[in-house]
Design a protein around this motif. Structure first.
Motif, PDB file in Angstrom:
ATOM      1  N   HIS A   1     -13.710  18.305   0.887  1.00  0.00           N
ATOM      2  CA  HIS A   1     -13.523  16.914   1.278  1.00  0.00           C
ATOM      3  C   HIS A   1     -12.225  16.378   0.672  1.00  0.00           C
ATOM      4  CE1 HIS A   1     -15.247  12.514   1.023  1.00  0.00           C
ATOM      5  NE2 HIS A   1     -14.261  12.623   1.905  1.00  0.00           N
ATOM      6  N   ALA A   2     -11.338  15.880   1.523  1.00  0.00           N
ATOM      7  CA  ALA A   2     -10.094  15.251   1.086  1.00  0.00           C
ATOM      8  C   ALA A   2     -10.143  13.771   1.431  1.00  0.00           C
ATOM      9  CB  ALA A   2      -8.898  15.913   1.746  1.00  0.00           C
ATOM     10  N   PHE A   3      -9.739  12.939   0.492  1.00  0.00           N
ATOM     11  CA  PHE A   3      -9.713  11.489   0.686  1.00  0.00           C
ATOM     12  C   PHE A   3      -8.261  11.046   0.602  1.00  0.00           C
ATOM     13  CE2 PHE A   3      -9.995   7.042  -0.408  1.00  0.00           C
ATOM     14  CZ  PHE A   3     -11.159   6.586   0.193  1.00  0.00           C
ATOM     15  N   VAL A   4      -7.756  10.431   1.670  1.00  0.00           N
ATOM     16  CA  VAL A   4      -6.341  10.072   1.763  1.00  0.00           C
ATOM     17  C   VAL A   4      -6.212   8.572   1.994  1.00  0.00           C
ATOM     18  CG1 VAL A   4      -4.150  10.495   2.945  1.00  0.00           C
ATOM     19  CG2 VAL A   4      -5.845  12.343   2.761  1.00  0.00           C
ATOM     20  N   THR A   5      -5.534   7.866   1.096  1.00  0.00           N
ATOM     21  CA  THR A   5      -5.266   6.452   1.315  1.00  0.00           C
ATOM     22  C   THR A   5      -3.961   6.298   2.104  1.00  0.00           C
ATOM     23  OG1 THR A   5      -3.950   6.053  -0.698  1.00  0.00           O
ATOM     24  CG2 THR A   5      -6.363   5.924  -0.884  1.00  0.00           C
ATOM     25  N   GLY A   6      -3.830   5.178   2.782  1.00  0.00           N
ATOM     26  CA  GLY A   6      -2.642   4.972   3.609  1.00  0.00           C
ATOM     27  C   GLY A   6      -2.534   5.985   4.731  1.00  0.00           C
TER      28      GLY A   6
ATOM     29  N   GLY B   1     -10.722  -1.234   6.289  1.00  0.00           N
ATOM     30  CA  GLY B   1     -10.921  -2.352   5.381  1.00  0.00           C
ATOM     31  C   GLY B   1     -10.753  -1.944   3.930  1.00  0.00           C
ATOM     32  N   PHE B   2     -10.080  -0.832   3.694  1.00  0.00           N
ATOM     33  CA  PHE B   2      -9.941  -0.262   2.349  1.00  0.00           C
ATOM     34  C   PHE B   2      -8.662  -0.818   1.718  1.00  0.00           C
ATOM     35  CE2 PHE B   2      -8.987   2.952  -0.846  1.00  0.00           C
ATOM     36  CZ  PHE B   2     -10.235   3.268  -1.358  1.00  0.00           C
ATOM     37  N   ASP B   3      -8.828  -1.772   0.830  1.00  0.00           N
ATOM     38  CA  ASP B   3      -7.714  -2.433   0.156  1.00  0.00           C
ATOM     39  C   ASP B   3      -7.598  -1.861  -1.245  1.00  0.00           C
ATOM     40  OD1 ASP B   3      -5.930  -4.097  -1.125  1.00  0.00           O
ATOM     41  OD2 ASP B   3      -6.923  -5.964  -0.566  1.00  0.00           O
ATOM     42  N   VAL B   4      -6.539  -1.106  -1.510  1.00  0.00           N
ATOM     43  CA  VAL B   4      -6.415  -0.413  -2.798  1.00  0.00           C
ATOM     44  C   VAL B   4      -6.247  -1.372  -3.963  1.00  0.00           C
ATOM     45  CG1 VAL B   4      -5.481   1.674  -1.745  1.00  0.00           C
ATOM     46  CG2 VAL B   4      -3.904  -0.096  -2.594  1.00  0.00           C
ATOM     47  N   THR B   5      -5.970  -2.648  -3.687  1.00  0.00           N
ATOM     48  CA  THR B   5      -5.796  -3.616  -4.771  1.00  0.00           C
ATOM     49  C   THR B   5      -7.091  -4.326  -5.149  1.00  0.00           C
ATOM     50  OG1 THR B   5      -5.274  -5.542  -3.373  1.00  0.00           O
ATOM     51  CG2 THR B   5      -3.462  -4.050  -3.900  1.00  0.00           C
ATOM     52  N   ASP B   6      -8.171  -4.044  -4.433  1.00  0.00           N
ATOM     53  CA  ASP B   6      -9.444  -4.716  -4.669  1.00  0.00           C
ATOM     54  C   ASP B   6     -10.463  -3.714  -5.206  1.00  0.00           C
ATOM     55  OD1 ASP B   6     -12.312  -5.507  -3.355  1.00  0.00           O
ATOM     56  OD2 ASP B   6     -11.182  -7.283  -3.963  1.00  0.00           O
ATOM     57  N   ALA B   7     -10.864  -3.886  -6.461  1.00  0.00           N
ATOM     58  CA  ALA B   7     -11.743  -2.907  -7.113  1.00  0.00           C
ATOM     59  C   ALA B   7     -13.067  -2.746  -6.382  1.00  0.00           C
ATOM     60  CB  ALA B   7     -11.983  -3.306  -8.566  1.00  0.00           C
TER      61      ALA B   7
ATOM     62  N   GLY C   1      -3.099   0.208  -7.418  1.00  0.00           N
ATOM     63  CA  GLY C   1      -3.913   0.866  -6.398  1.00  0.00           C
ATOM     64  C   GLY C   1      -4.222   2.306  -6.749  1.00  0.00           C
ATOM     65  N   VAL C   2      -3.222   3.026  -7.269  1.00  0.00           N
ATOM     66  CA  VAL C   2      -3.449   4.416  -7.688  1.00  0.00           C
ATOM     67  C   VAL C   2      -4.465   4.456  -8.831  1.00  0.00           C
ATOM     68  CG1 VAL C   2      -2.368   6.469  -8.696  1.00  0.00           C
ATOM     69  CG2 VAL C   2      -1.176   5.173  -6.924  1.00  0.00           C
ATOM     70  N   TYR C   3      -4.319   3.537  -9.765  1.00  0.00           N
ATOM     71  CA  TYR C   3      -5.269   3.459 -10.885  1.00  0.00           C
ATOM     72  C   TYR C   3      -6.695   3.203 -10.400  1.00  0.00           C
ATOM     73  CZ  TYR C   3      -7.952   0.870 -14.378  1.00  0.00           C
ATOM     74  OH  TYR C   3      -8.965   0.399 -15.181  1.00  0.00           O
ATOM     75  N   LEU C   4      -6.858   2.197  -9.536  1.00  0.00           N
ATOM     76  CA  LEU C   4      -8.208   1.828  -9.097  1.00  0.00           C
ATOM     77  C   LEU C   4      -8.872   2.942  -8.296  1.00  0.00           C
ATOM     78  CD1 LEU C   4      -7.674  -1.899  -8.025  1.00  0.00           C
ATOM     79  CD2 LEU C   4      -8.950  -1.072 -10.012  1.00  0.00           C
ATOM     80  N   VAL C   5      -8.140   3.533  -7.368  1.00  0.00           N
ATOM     81  CA  VAL C   5      -8.723   4.585  -6.532  1.00  0.00           C
ATOM     82  C   VAL C   5      -9.058   5.814  -7.373  1.00  0.00           C
ATOM     83  CG1 VAL C   5      -8.323   6.133  -4.579  1.00  0.00           C
ATOM     84  CG2 VAL C   5      -7.568   3.751  -4.453  1.00  0.00           C
ATOM     85  N   THR C   6      -8.153   6.178  -8.276  1.00  0.00           N
ATOM     86  CA  THR C   6      -8.404   7.358  -9.104  1.00  0.00           C
ATOM     87  C   THR C   6      -9.567   7.123 -10.055  1.00  0.00           C
ATOM     88  OG1 THR C   6      -6.054   7.922  -8.962  1.00  0.00           O
ATOM     89  CG2 THR C   6      -7.340   9.032 -10.658  1.00  0.00           C
TER      90      THR C   6
END
Length: 256
Positions: free
Chosen positions: A5-10, A59-65, A115-120
């Protein structure tokens, strides 16, 4: 590493889209994360038409925890633990430093670095459970050097590389690797926006503006999204298990 499973933002356009297609072609089940459903659904349909499997996390906003945590949880429920996490969401507005107001600064840092911090943070436990986990952060040559008129962008991408190196060392005795890829000027919608800005502010044509960006690359061209995606695919592979903490420039020799 087939069917991992790969999860890709943007993942809806540009480099993120190319990475999603490349990972799907290599046998990964891909979660496509982004804010807008339409582009993500188009990538999903393209993957399915080629015989792959993909899920949309719109609806995936990387800035919203909260959004990040619920999106990661939904992806794990749909496709299992995340073996490959690719942080690609980003933006690159330009302005002289003196006209870079706090709102612009905060927005760029929030998307590109926080965003990188929150997603990771949200995905790391899953990546560790998956085994042979891979985290790849899409940074930029702007994380390795400076460019005029994009101070916020440079600061954010330098931060991404610092985070990458720190986390790689924390996880070095596990089976999770953490790396960054650093594209130079790449032929994406972000570049199209930059061309419009350059043309508007300098009076040069878009063709002249494109040529000036290509000139920064010793190969005399823009990087293609597929070239960045190939690098990410390699870092996600089993053979790259000894590669961690690296910031790999994909820039035709611009950064040595």
């Amino acid at each position: 590493m087939s069917r991992r499973h790969a999860f890709v933002t943007g993942a809806g356009s540009g480099i993120g889209r190319a990475i999603a297609l490349e990972l799907a072609a290599g046998g990964h089940v891909v979660s496509l994360a982004g804010r807008r459903a339409g582009p993500l659904e188009a990538v999903r349909d393209e993957i399915r038409a080629a015989g792959g499997e993909a899920f949309v996390q719109d609806g995936f906003d990387v800035t919203d925890a909260g959004t990040v945590e619920s999106g990661i949880a939904a992806a794990i429920e749909a496709a299992g633990d995340i073996a490959v996490l690719v942080n690609c969401a980003g933006e690159a507005p330009s302005a002289p430093f003196e006209k870079t107001d706090f709102a612009l600064w905060q927005r760029v840092l929030s998307v590109n670095l926080t965003g990188v911090y929150l997603v990771t943070q949200a995905a790391l436990a899953s990546v560790r459970r998956a085994g042979d986990g891979r985290i790849v952060n899409v940074a930029s040559t702007a994380g390795l050097t400076g460019y005029a008129y994009v101070s916020a962008y440079c600061a954010s991408k330098h931060g991404v590389i610092g985070l990458t190196r720190a986390l790689a060392l924390e996880l070095a005795r596990t089976d999770v690797t953490v790396n960054a890829v650093c594209p130079g000027f790449t032929d994406t919608p972000l570049i199209d926006n930059a061309l419009d800005t350059i043309s508007r502010k300098t009076g040069r044509s878009r063709e002249e503006a494109r040529a000036s960006l290509a000139h920064a690359n010793p190969q005399g061209r823009l990087v293609t999204p597929a070239e960045v995606a190939h690098t990410v695919s390699w870092l996600a592979s089993q053979g790259a298990g000894a590669i961690t903490g690296q910031a790999i420039a994909v820039a035709g020799g611009e950064i040595l």
